[in-house]
Design a protein around this motif. Structure first.
Motif, PDB file in Angstrom:
ATOM      1  N   PRO A  31       0.797  -1.233   0.000  1.00  0.00           N
ATOM      2  CA  PRO A  31       0.000   0.000   0.000  1.00  0.00           C
ATOM      3  C   PRO A  31       0.832   1.286   0.000  1.00  0.00           C
ATOM      4  O   PRO A  31       0.468   2.257  -0.673  1.00  0.00           O
ATOM      5  N   THR A  32       1.940   1.313   0.704  1.00  0.00           N
ATOM      6  CA  THR A  32       2.778   2.506   0.725  1.00  0.00           C
ATOM      7  C   THR A  32       3.438   2.726  -0.635  1.00  0.00           C
ATOM      8  O   THR A  32       3.477   3.849  -1.143  1.00  0.00           O
ATOM      9  N   GLY A  33       3.937   1.660  -1.242  1.00  0.00           N
ATOM     10  CA  GLY A  33       4.506   1.767  -2.583  1.00  0.00           C
ATOM     11  C   GLY A  33       3.455   2.237  -3.579  1.00  0.00           C
ATOM     12  O   GLY A  33       3.738   3.016  -4.493  1.00  0.00           O
ATOM     13  N   SER A  34       2.225   1.778  -3.391  1.00  0.00           N
ATOM     14  CA  SER A  34       1.125   2.184  -4.259  1.00  0.00           C
ATOM     15  C   SER A  34       0.842   3.682  -4.131  1.00  0.00           C
ATOM     16  O   SER A  34       0.558   4.355  -5.126  1.00  0.00           O
ATOM     17  N   ILE A  35       0.922   4.216  -2.913  1.00  0.00           N
ATOM     18  CA  ILE A  35       0.737   5.662  -2.715  1.00  0.00           C
ATOM     19  C   ILE A  35       1.796   6.432  -3.503  1.00  0.00           C
ATOM     20  O   ILE A  35       1.480   7.397  -4.218  1.00  0.00           O
ATOM     21  N   GLY A  43       1.943  13.228 -11.365  1.00  0.00           N
ATOM     22  CA  GLY A  43       2.910  14.256 -11.691  1.00  0.00           C
ATOM     23  C   GLY A  43       3.555  14.931 -10.495  1.00  0.00           C
ATOM     24  O   GLY A  43       4.208  15.961 -10.640  1.00  0.00           O
ATOM     25  N   ARG A  44       3.412  14.347  -9.308  1.00  0.00           N
ATOM     26  CA  ARG A  44       4.014  14.927  -8.112  1.00  0.00           C
ATOM     27  C   ARG A  44       5.528  14.729  -8.142  1.00  0.00           C
ATOM     28  O   ARG A  44       6.026  13.729  -8.638  1.00  0.00           O
ATOM     29  N   SER A  45       6.236  15.672  -7.575  1.00  0.00           N
ATOM     30  CA  SER A  45       7.691  15.582  -7.482  1.00  0.00           C
ATOM     31  C   SER A  45       8.054  14.677  -6.306  1.00  0.00           C
ATOM     32  O   SER A  45       7.231  14.462  -5.402  1.00  0.00           O
ATOM     33  N   PRO A  46       9.281  14.156  -6.289  1.00  0.00           N
ATOM     34  CA  PRO A  46       9.712  13.356  -5.135  1.00  0.00           C
ATOM     35  C   PRO A  46       9.560  14.117  -3.818  1.00  0.00           C
ATOM     36  O   PRO A  46       9.189  13.530  -2.800  1.00  0.00           O
ATOM     37  N   GLU A  47       9.804  15.417  -3.841  1.00  0.00           N
ATOM     38  CA  GLU A  47       9.670  16.227  -2.626  1.00  0.00           C
ATOM     39  C   GLU A  47       8.223  16.266  -2.148  1.00  0.00           C
ATOM     40  O   GLU A  47       7.946  16.161  -0.956  1.00  0.00           O
ATOM     41  N   GLN A  48       7.303  16.443  -3.088  1.00  0.00           N
ATOM     42  CA  GLN A  48       5.878  16.472  -2.731  1.00  0.00           C
ATOM     43  C   GLN A  48       5.420  15.118  -2.190  1.00  0.00           C
ATOM     44  O   GLN A  48       4.646  15.053  -1.236  1.00  0.00           O
ATOM     45  N   ILE A  49       5.904  14.052  -2.798  1.00  0.00           N
ATOM     46  CA  ILE A  49       5.545  12.709  -2.341  1.00  0.00           C
ATOM     47  C   ILE A  49       6.078  12.494  -0.927  1.00  0.00           C
ATOM     48  O   ILE A  49       5.362  11.993  -0.052  1.00  0.00           O
ATOM     49  N   ALA A  50       7.315  12.880  -0.694  1.00  0.00           N
ATOM     50  CA  ALA A  50       7.915  12.727   0.636  1.00  0.00           C
ATOM     51  C   ALA A  50       7.154  13.527   1.682  1.00  0.00           C
ATOM     52  O   ALA A  50       6.932  13.047   2.802  1.00  0.00           O
ATOM     53  N   GLU A  51       6.739  14.736   1.336  1.00  0.00           N
ATOM     54  CA  GLU A  51       5.963  15.555   2.270  1.00  0.00           C
ATOM     55  C   GLU A  51       4.662  14.853   2.651  1.00  0.00           C
ATOM     56  O   GLU A  51       4.273  14.835   3.818  1.00  0.00           O
ATOM     57  N   ARG A  52       3.993  14.263   1.670  1.00  0.00           N
ATOM     58  CA  ARG A  52       2.740  13.573   1.957  1.00  0.00           C
ATOM     59  C   ARG A  52       2.978  12.365   2.867  1.00  0.00           C
ATOM     60  O   ARG A  52       2.251  12.140   3.826  1.00  0.00           O
ATOM     61  N   LEU A  53       4.010  11.577   2.563  1.00  0.00           N
ATOM     62  CA  LEU A  53       4.290  10.398   3.387  1.00  0.00           C
ATOM     63  C   LEU A  53       4.670  10.790   4.810  1.00  0.00           C
ATOM     64  O   LEU A  53       4.229  10.150   5.767  1.00  0.00           O
ATOM     65  N   ARG A  61      10.587  14.096   7.780  1.00  0.00           N
ATOM     66  CA  ARG A  61      10.599  14.370   6.345  1.00  0.00           C
ATOM     67  C   ARG A  61      11.876  13.849   5.689  1.00  0.00           C
ATOM     68  O   ARG A  61      11.849  13.368   4.571  1.00  0.00           O
ATOM     69  N   GLU A  62      13.000  13.938   6.406  1.00  0.00           N
ATOM     70  CA  GLU A  62      14.270  13.462   5.857  1.00  0.00           C
ATOM     71  C   GLU A  62      14.200  11.954   5.577  1.00  0.00           C
ATOM     72  O   GLU A  62      14.710  11.483   4.564  1.00  0.00           O
ATOM     73  N   GLN A  63      13.573  11.218   6.483  1.00  0.00           N
ATOM     74  CA  GLN A  63      13.433   9.772   6.285  1.00  0.00           C
ATOM     75  C   GLN A  63      12.518   9.476   5.104  1.00  0.00           C
ATOM     76  O   GLN A  63      12.808   8.628   4.270  1.00  0.00           O
ATOM     77  N   ALA A  64      11.411  10.201   5.026  1.00  0.00           N
ATOM     78  CA  ALA A  64      10.482  10.016   3.912  1.00  0.00           C
ATOM     79  C   ALA A  64      11.177  10.336   2.586  1.00  0.00           C
ATOM     80  O   ALA A  64      11.026   9.597   1.607  1.00  0.00           O
TER      81      ALA A  64
END
Length: 119
Positions: A31-35, A43-53, A61-64
């Motif tokens: 499920p996390t990989g699916s998110i 079209g989200r950037s890696p930074e945006q994805i990390a912020e959401r996680l 945030r650094e870990q995400a």
């Protein structure tokens, strides 16, 4: 990063199944990989994805960021995603991850899937 045109996706309640039609390879995502995959598809950037996680799972945030980067590197190694045209401007997201998201997907070969269906 963008999803390769050779990849077909099915989202399930347990995560997602990705099929690389060129390489005849099937990958399952938890499920996390699916998110992460769905956010990438939107079209989200890696930074945006990390912020959401980080927000959704209550992790630093650094870990995400590190986990998203590792996951994207693994997807790229499997030819499931490709660098976008602006890949040179992509920021460095941090050191190699450890912890929560390190095992975001598992491989299934079509041979193993055939053996399971015949049992």
């Amino acid at each position: 990063m963008k999803i390769s045109e050779q990849v077909r996706t099915t989202i399930t309640q347990d995560g997602a199944v990705l099929m690389n039609i060129r390489g005849v390879q099937m990958i399952t995502l938890n499920p996390t990989g699916s998110i992460i995959w769905q956010q990438l598809a939107e079209g989200r950037s890696p930074e945006q994805i990390a912020e959401r996680l980080a927000s959704e799972f209550g992790i630093p945030r650094e870990q995400a960021s590190a986990d998203v980067r590792e996951f994207l590197e693994q997807l790229e190694a499997q030819h499931l995603i490709e660098p976008s045209k602006s890949a040179d401007s992509r920021p460095h997201l941090g050191p190699k991850p450890t912890g929560l998201f390190c095992n975001l997907f598992g491989r299934r070969s079509s041979h193993a899937a055939q053996n399971r269906s015949s049992e």
